[in-house]
Structure formats: C-alpha cells, structure tokens
Write an enzyme that holds these catalytic residues in place. Sequence first.
Site, PDB file in Angstrom:
ATOM      1  N   TYR A  17      48.816  44.011  37.998  1.00 48.56           N
ATOM      2  CA  TYR A  17      47.656  43.913  38.896  1.00 48.56           C
ATOM      3  C   TYR A  17      46.361  43.992  38.083  1.00 48.56           C
ATOM      4  CZ  TYR A  17      44.010  45.332  42.147  1.00 48.56           C
ATOM      5  OH  TYR A  17      42.829  45.420  42.839  1.00 48.56           O
ATOM      6  N   SER A  52      34.776  51.909  42.241  1.00 43.52           N
ATOM      7  CA  SER A  52      34.997  50.786  43.146  1.00 43.52           C
ATOM      8  C   SER A  52      35.117  51.239  44.595  1.00 43.52           C
ATOM      9  CB  SER A  52      36.280  50.058  42.736  1.00 43.52           C
ATOM     10  OG  SER A  52      36.667  49.100  43.710  1.00 43.52           O
ATOM     11  N   GLN A  56      30.161  50.844  43.314  1.00 44.77           N
ATOM     12  CA  GLN A  56      30.276  49.407  43.589  1.00 44.77           C
ATOM     13  C   GLN A  56      30.608  49.178  45.059  1.00 44.77           C
ATOM     14  OE1 GLN A  56      33.631  47.987  44.128  1.00 44.77           O
ATOM     15  NE2 GLN A  56      32.748  45.998  44.651  1.00 44.77           N
ATOM     16  N   THR A  80      28.866  43.641  44.635  1.00 52.39           N
ATOM     17  CA  THR A  80      29.692  42.516  44.188  1.00 52.39           C
ATOM     18  C   THR A  80      29.502  41.330  45.126  1.00 52.39           C
ATOM     19  OG1 THR A  80      31.331  43.925  43.115  1.00 52.39           O
ATOM     20  CG2 THR A  80      32.048  41.718  43.773  1.00 52.39           C
ATOM     21  N   ARG A  91      46.568  35.548  43.186  1.00 47.20           N
ATOM     22  CA  ARG A  91      47.000  36.025  41.875  1.00 47.20           C
ATOM     23  C   ARG A  91      48.516  36.032  41.865  1.00 47.20           C
ATOM     24  NH1 ARG A  91      42.389  40.559  42.907  1.00 47.20           N
ATOM     25  NH2 ARG A  91      40.666  39.063  42.833  1.00 47.20           N
ATOM     26  N   LYS A 120      26.407  41.989  41.003  1.00 45.05           N
ATOM     27  CA  LYS A 120      27.540  41.639  40.138  1.00 45.05           C
ATOM     28  C   LYS A 120      28.183  40.332  40.598  1.00 45.05           C
ATOM     29  CE  LYS A 120      31.891  43.627  38.402  1.00 45.05           C
ATOM     30  NZ  LYS A 120      32.859  42.608  38.833  1.00 45.05           N
ATOM     31  N   ARG A 137      39.568  36.643  37.870  1.00 40.76           N
ATOM     32  CA  ARG A 137      40.452  36.894  39.013  1.00 40.76           C
ATOM     33  C   ARG A 137      40.027  36.148  40.273  1.00 40.76           C
ATOM     34  NH1 ARG A 137      43.554  41.463  38.613  1.00 40.76           N
ATOM     35  NH2 ARG A 137      43.098  42.315  40.672  1.00 40.76           N
TER      36      ARG A 137
END
Length: 377
Positions: free
Chosen positions: A24, A106, A127, A155, A164, A251, A278
């Site tokens: 991950y 995060s 974030q 973000t 992914r 970001k 990603r």
Amino acid sequence: MKILEVNDLKKLAQRRVPKMFFDYADSGSFTQSTYAANEADFGNIKLRQRVAVNMSNRTLKTKMIGQDFSMPVAIAPTGSTGMQHADGEILAAQAAEEFGVPYTLSTMSICSLEDVAAATKKPLWFQLYVMKDRDFNKRLIERAKAAGCSALVLTLDLQILAQRHKDLRNGLKAPPEINFSTFWQFATRPRWCMQMLQTKQHQFGNIYGHIKDVTDLASLHEWSAKQFDETLSWQDIEWIKEQWGGKLILKGILDPEDAQIATRTGADAIIVSNHGGRQLDGAPSSISMLSPIVDAVQGDIEVHMDGGVRTGVDVLRAKALGAQGVYIGRPYLYGLGAMGKAGVTKTLEILASELDTTIALCGERDINDVGTHNLIS
C-alpha cells in the site's frame, strides 16, 4: 543488517510489515510509470563539484513558511501510517519533533489528531482532504486548531481515487480480507502482530467516532469511499482559508498554470507533487516540474516539493532547483516499518548526513546558499 542508506530500511521493512500494508505504501497507480519516474528523474540532475574551498562550519538549518527547522526536510502526510507499525503516527511525529523537522498528519491516519498532539510537544502540521460532508471538514479544521497545529496542508489532487493494482490484488480493504495469503502474511510477522495487539489504535482516528453512521471498519470504509469531493474547485479554498485562519499549504500542484492560480488564493506555500505517483499515471515526475513552477510563480509564493526523494543528494537537487522544503513519505515509512520510532530517526539521520556531505563537496557551507549554480546545466 547494517543500515547505511534508505534502501536498507526498505528491505528490512519489507520483511517485517505484512505485504498488503507494505505494498500500500510502496506502489503507484496503473502501470506505475509516474511512481518510477519520480525517483529515476533525480538521477538526470548532475551536481557541480567544487574543490579547494572553505567548507567548515556548515549548517542545514532553514525556514519553511516562516518556521525554523534543522534541515529543509518535512515528513509528508501518509495514510494508514499506523498499519506500518503500531502507533505509527505517534512514533513518527515524536521522531520528527526530536530531530527538528515538521511532521504532517494525514486526515486518513490511524492515530487521531488529539492522540498525536497529546504525545508531542511542538505543533504538528495537518493535512486535509476535502470531503463532500463540509460540516465534517469544518469540525476537523476546528479540531486541528484545538490541537495546536501550526499549518494546514490542503490536498488538491484526490478528488477521485486512481486504481492501484497492488491493493486490489492483495485484497486490501477495511477490515482486511482473511484468506490463506493474508493469514500467512500475519503468521510470518509475529513482531508486527504483537505490536498491533498491544495498541488500541486500529481505526481511522480522525473519522471513527466523529461521523454518526460510521460504527465499524466496514461502514468507515464505505463512507470514506464516497466522500472525496469531485466538485472541489479553487473557490473552495477561500472557504477553507477562512475556516482555518492560519498558515495554508496547497499540495498537489504539478502545472505552472495551476501554480500561478495558487498564488492568488492567499496560501502561504505550494507543494509540487503528483501524490507519489499514486494518482495520474503518465504525469511527469515532481522534480521535472519543479523548475518550471518556480519560474512561473516568480517568488510570489513559497514552493515545496515531494515525490521520489530517497537521499540527501536528492534534497540538495530539489533545493538547488528552488524548493524551500522537501517532503519525504516512503523513506520515513520504510524506517517506521523496519524499526519503529528509531527507524524514522535513522531515516532523518541518513538524509541529514548525506545532505551535509553533499553541500560540502559542492563547495557550500549553508544550505540556504544552494542554487542553480550548484548544478551542471
């Protein structure tokens, strides 16, 4: 195993962290071409070696958004950090604090804002992902302010989640799918399992308990999957800035035109980033877009970058191209997965040592004097 470089920590983490969680952290979207380019493109930037110059009394100290730090490196926000190592966010934040660099928590952390803030003494950076539930965003911003966070990192490049492949092949979801493969991953990593059994931090702490309909991991995963806001626009930044009222960093900027728009939002800094490769597979590497973006904003906003940084040499390359700050995600996750808090400290020590040696061999004594004159054009 002798730890000499970040890649040594990566190898150790791969042995100690269950495959689904290691993958991950260490994967990109679709073909992973952008993920690979992030790291590879640093190698195209050659440094100018200088000799017979005074290289004594060197310093790596610098400022980011007006705050003093021991070197121009920040720990990037990474989701599910607490699955690399029990209490991962807390341990990483403590290591960053002791080393004198900023730690960015995060939204999708395992340990909550409040828990990380309680375990540290210096202000965190936080974030924010913009969710469709604006009331949740407002309450989360208020929690960040109450926790004493000194910067909000917004973000912008996750309005929709890119696929992914590794996560799908590993059956990564909340709660994890239990089959022979996942059972074997856990059974062969008893150290990781014992650490996880000793902590209460198993949920997404910033979300669980703060949303009425989220009562377990399954409902949390379902809520999160539907919440990333496809309607996010530049106009929303004004509302977020008003709610926050402090230092704001944007970001996910990867285009000079977007960078110019960002200068008009009133934000304090931007991060040149492609989300670690990603999101948009086929996008350029972060380092390849750094110089064009620095040129585009003409000093009207502070420019930071992340993506592909693996060495202190990379930090100098980014600094020389105009980055005031350089963020590391995977390198510190490798350290965390390998050795917990000590591993994060080791990552920072390696980068600082490499950076210090590199500025000396480039004929500099102060990291803030580094510029394009240190590169071979």
